[in-house]
Design a protein around this motif. Structure first.
Motif, PDB file in Angstrom:
ATOM      1  N   ARG A   1     -24.347 -21.174 -30.170  1.00 21.45           N
ATOM      2  CA  ARG A   1     -25.238 -20.033 -30.409  1.00 21.45           C
ATOM      3  C   ARG A   1     -26.240 -20.331 -31.509  1.00 21.45           C
ATOM      4  N   LYS A   2     -25.791 -21.010 -32.562  1.00 25.29           N
ATOM      5  CA  LYS A   2     -26.694 -21.388 -33.645  1.00 25.29           C
ATOM      6  C   LYS A   2     -27.771 -22.334 -33.119  1.00 25.29           C
ATOM      7  N   PHE A   3     -27.372 -23.307 -32.319  1.00 24.70           N
ATOM      8  CA  PHE A   3     -28.330 -24.244 -31.732  1.00 24.70           C
ATOM      9  C   PHE A   3     -29.326 -23.518 -30.836  1.00 24.70           C
TER      10      PHE A   3
ATOM     11  N   LYS B   1     -33.292 -23.322 -31.375  1.00 26.06           N
ATOM     12  CA  LYS B   1     -34.139 -23.863 -30.310  1.00 26.06           C
ATOM     13  C   LYS B   1     -35.190 -22.835 -29.893  1.00 26.06           C
ATOM     14  N   LEU B   2     -34.782 -21.580 -29.751  1.00 28.24           N
ATOM     15  CA  LEU B   2     -35.707 -20.526 -29.370  1.00 28.24           C
ATOM     16  C   LEU B   2     -36.716 -20.252 -30.487  1.00 28.24           C
ATOM     17  N   GLY B   3     -36.256 -20.242 -31.732  1.00 25.20           N
ATOM     18  CA  GLY B   3     -37.159 -20.036 -32.863  1.00 25.20           C
ATOM     19  C   GLY B   3     -38.192 -21.146 -32.962  1.00 25.20           C
ATOM     20  N   HIS B   4     -37.751 -22.380 -32.763  1.00 25.68           N
ATOM     21  CA  HIS B   4     -38.681 -23.519 -32.786  1.00 25.68           C
ATOM     22  C   HIS B   4     -39.711 -23.393 -31.676  1.00 25.68           C
TER      23      HIS B   4
ATOM     24  N   ARG C   1     -32.883 -27.630 -35.874  1.00 24.79           N
ATOM     25  CA  ARG C   1     -32.415 -27.605 -34.487  1.00 24.79           C
ATOM     26  C   ARG C   1     -31.699 -28.892 -34.132  1.00 24.79           C
ATOM     27  N   GLU C   2     -32.263 -30.018 -34.540  1.00 23.25           N
ATOM     28  CA  GLU C   2     -31.632 -31.307 -34.252  1.00 23.25           C
ATOM     29  C   GLU C   2     -30.291 -31.443 -34.968  1.00 23.25           C
ATOM     30  N   LYS C   3     -30.212 -30.954 -36.198  1.00 24.17           N
ATOM     31  CA  LYS C   3     -28.952 -30.998 -36.938  1.00 24.17           C
ATOM     32  C   LYS C   3     -27.900 -30.123 -36.256  1.00 24.17           C
ATOM     33  N   ALA C   4     -28.296 -28.921 -35.834  1.00 20.70           N
ATOM     34  CA  ALA C   4     -27.366 -28.025 -35.147  1.00 20.70           C
ATOM     35  C   ALA C   4     -26.916 -28.631 -33.821  1.00 20.70           C
ATOM     36  N   ASP C   5     -27.804 -29.316 -33.129  1.00 16.27           N
ATOM     37  CA  ASP C   5     -27.448 -29.974 -31.872  1.00 16.27           C
ATOM     38  C   ASP C   5     -26.417 -31.079 -32.111  1.00 16.27           C
ATOM     39  N   LYS C   6     -26.615 -31.860 -33.164  1.00 15.14           N
ATOM     40  CA  LYS C   6     -25.653 -32.923 -33.483  1.00 15.14           C
ATOM     41  C   LYS C   6     -24.290 -32.341 -33.830  1.00 15.14           C
ATOM     42  N   GLU C   7     -24.268 -31.266 -34.625  1.00 18.91           N
ATOM     43  CA  GLU C   7     -22.991 -30.637 -34.997  1.00 18.91           C
ATOM     44  C   GLU C   7     -22.283 -30.075 -33.768  1.00 18.91           C
ATOM     45  N   PHE C   8     -23.037 -29.416 -32.901  1.00 19.45           N
ATOM     46  CA  PHE C   8     -22.463 -28.840 -31.688  1.00 19.45           C
ATOM     47  C   PHE C   8     -21.878 -29.924 -30.793  1.00 19.45           C
ATOM     48  N   ASN C   9     -22.639 -30.990 -30.557  1.00 18.96           N
ATOM     49  CA  ASN C   9     -22.156 -32.055 -29.680  1.00 18.96           C
ATOM     50  C   ASN C   9     -21.003 -32.827 -30.300  1.00 18.96           C
TER      51      ASN C   9
ATOM     52  N   THR D   1     -18.983 -18.901 -19.046  1.00 17.14           N
ATOM     53  CA  THR D   1     -19.219 -17.833 -20.016  1.00 17.14           C
ATOM     54  C   THR D   1     -20.173 -18.246 -21.132  1.00 17.14           C
ATOM     55  N   PHE D   2     -19.992 -19.441 -21.669  1.00 11.97           N
ATOM     56  CA  PHE D   2     -20.742 -19.849 -22.863  1.00 11.97           C
ATOM     57  C   PHE D   2     -21.665 -21.039 -22.632  1.00 11.97           C
ATOM     58  N   ASP D   3     -21.709 -21.580 -21.424  1.00  9.67           N
ATOM     59  CA  ASP D   3     -22.526 -22.751 -21.079  1.00  9.67           C
ATOM     60  C   ASP D   3     -22.203 -23.945 -21.977  1.00  9.67           C
ATOM     61  N   VAL D   4     -20.906 -24.171 -22.179  1.00 12.09           N
ATOM     62  CA  VAL D   4     -20.429 -25.313 -22.956  1.00 12.09           C
ATOM     63  C   VAL D   4     -19.660 -26.215 -21.997  1.00 12.09           C
ATOM     64  N   ASN D   5     -20.160 -27.428 -21.804  1.00  6.57           N
ATOM     65  CA  ASN D   5     -19.536 -28.361 -20.880  1.00  6.57           C
ATOM     66  C   ASN D   5     -18.484 -29.184 -21.615  1.00  6.57           C
TER      67      ASN D   5
END
Length: 152
Positions: free
Chosen positions: A28-30, A34-37, A101-109, A142-146
């Motif tokens: 959700r943070k990512f 992403k949308l804000g960017h 956004r890139e930092k949040a993407d790295k943390e999420f992945n 539900t959350f689009d998390v693969n």
């Protein structure tokens, strides 16, 4: 905690549910960044286009006979300086959001890959291991998390 994750009582233990919740929070943070960017990027493009159009109509077209006249007309209006500073600041903010956004993407992945790597430890019992695909499907729908593969 999300209701869909809470409803996984017999399929997962508390630690696994916490990890799944953290993945959802990171996703959700990512998505928010992403949308804000994207919004700020379009604001930069539109503001730049409108400013250049205004500059063309008010400075370049009427004073095209002389560069000195164009420069004088440009400097004479304080609006030009304010608009230029605004667009540069908006561009800088866009770059800051891109880095976040890139930092949040790295943390999420990283967290998503950690769950995939530890799946044998998280679903130790035979019945839990056989039902883990239900958890994976729920997270995907539900959350689009693969959680099936480490690659996006």
């Amino acid at each position: 905690m999300e209701t869909a994750i809470i409803e996984l009582d017999h399929r997962t233990d508390q630690a696994t549910r916490q990890m799944l919740q953290k993945v959802v929070d990171k996703k959700r943070k990512f998505d928010k960044l992403k949308l804000g960017h994207l919004y700020v990027m379009w604001a930069v493009v539109i503001a730049s286009f409108l400013y250049l159009l205004l500059l063309y109509k008010n400075v370049m077209e009427p004073y095209s006979y002389s560069f000195e006249a164009m420069f004088s007309a440009f400097v004479h209006l304080p609006f030009n300086m304010y608009m230029l500073v605004f667009i540069v600041a908006l561009y800088g903010f866009m770059n800051v959001l891109k880095e976040k956004r890139e930092k949040a993407d790295k943390e999420f992945n990283a967290l998503r890959c950690e769950i995939i790597d530890k799946s044998k430890d998280l679903w130790k019992k035979e019945e839990e291991w056989k039902n883990r695909h239900l958890v994976y499907e729920m997270m995907k729908k539900t959350f689009d998390v693969n959680l099936y593969h480490e690659n996006k």
